[in-house]
Design an enzyme around this catalytic site. Structure first.
Site, short mmCIF file in Angstrom:
data_model
loop_
_atom_site.label_atom_id
_atom_site.label_comp_id
_atom_site.label_asym_id
_atom_site.label_seq_id
_atom_site.Cartn_x
_atom_site.Cartn_y
_atom_site.Cartn_z
N CYS A 191 23.70 26.49 47.16
CA CYS A 191 24.78 26.24 47.00
C CYS A 191 25.33 26.06 45.56
CB CYS A 191 25.67 25.26 47.70
SG CYS A 191 27.88 25.18 47.85
N ASP B 184 27.26 18.30 57.30
CA ASP B 184 26.58 17.09 56.09
C ASP B 184 27.05 15.78 56.62
OD1 ASP B 184 25.44 16.81 53.74
OD2 ASP B 184 27.67 17.56 52.49
#
Length: 226
Positions: A8, A131
């Site tokens: 990412c 996360d």
């Protein structure tokens, strides 16, 4: 099903090409101004064109309104929308309806009570991303290189596939996967030499470590030390 690996926060042709050549399954582009990984629409259009179906394109947005999401979709033509803010389950469902794209919803985790929201998101999202919860006062919700207690996800079955993020690197990847049995891993700061500056060698090393960990787990050759 094979482990999915997502790189990412890509911003350059070089690092995108490295991620694709190394076998990334998903490549992520950030559309959030406070992030050092933010890309413009023009940049996203250019980078997206290089993917050429070699991986899925993921557009990361944080509490974006419909106008911004429409602009992101027009620029990148993403395969997946990643909602990384405090979007409610109702908002996730509305975005799916309007844009007709699969959605991955990020869930910030610090303690067991944070998982109480999982069933509601699992009903509307196509996949989840766990996360680490950002520190109080942080300017962005992810990409901070912070781990969380992966044991909180041990034996978790939300009913949809989930990915793991937050402080992952080649050294801790196998441990994280052994504990969580996540369907995928997502890395950003863990493959950087500086915030927003990806390191080609670290990208290759991370993807190689992910494939090695996947093989070891499949062969029953790794047990968590937790």
């Amino acid at each position: 099903m094979s482990l999915l690996v997502k790189i990412c926060g890509l911003r350059s042709e070089e690092t995108l090409d490295v991620a694709l050549a190394a076998g990334a399954d998903l490549v992520g582009f950030v559309f959030f101004a406070p992030s050092p990984r933010n890309v413009t629409f023009a940049r996203a259009r250019s980078l997206g064109a290089r993917v050429e179906g070699k991986a899925q394109k993921v557009a990361l947005a944080v509490e974006a309104d419909d106008e911004l999401i429409a602009a992101i979709v027009a620029a990148l033509a993403p395969d997946l929308l990643q909602l990384h803010g405090r979007e409610s389950p109702q908002r996730v469902a509305a975005i799916k309806r309007r844009f007709g794209l699969p959605v991955m919803k990020a869930v910030a985790v610090e303690e067991a009570s944070d998982l109480a929201r999982v069933p509601a998101y699992a009903q509307v999202a196509d996949r989840l991303l766990f996360d680490a919860r950002p520190p109080r006062g942080a300017s962005r919700p992810g990409g901070l290189g912070k781990c969380f207690a992966w044991r909180l996800l041990e034996n978790l079955d939300p009913g949809v596939p989930f990915m793991l993020s937050g402080g992952l690197d080649p050294a801790n990847l196998a441990e994280a996967l052994a504990l969580t049995r996540a369907a995928g891993v997502d890395v950003s700061s863990g493959v950087e030499r500086a915030p927003g500056e990806k390191d080609p060698d670290k990208i290759r090393a991370f993807i190689r470590a992910a494939r090695e960990a996947e093989a070891r787990l499949a062969g029953g050759k790794f047990k968590s030390s937790a």
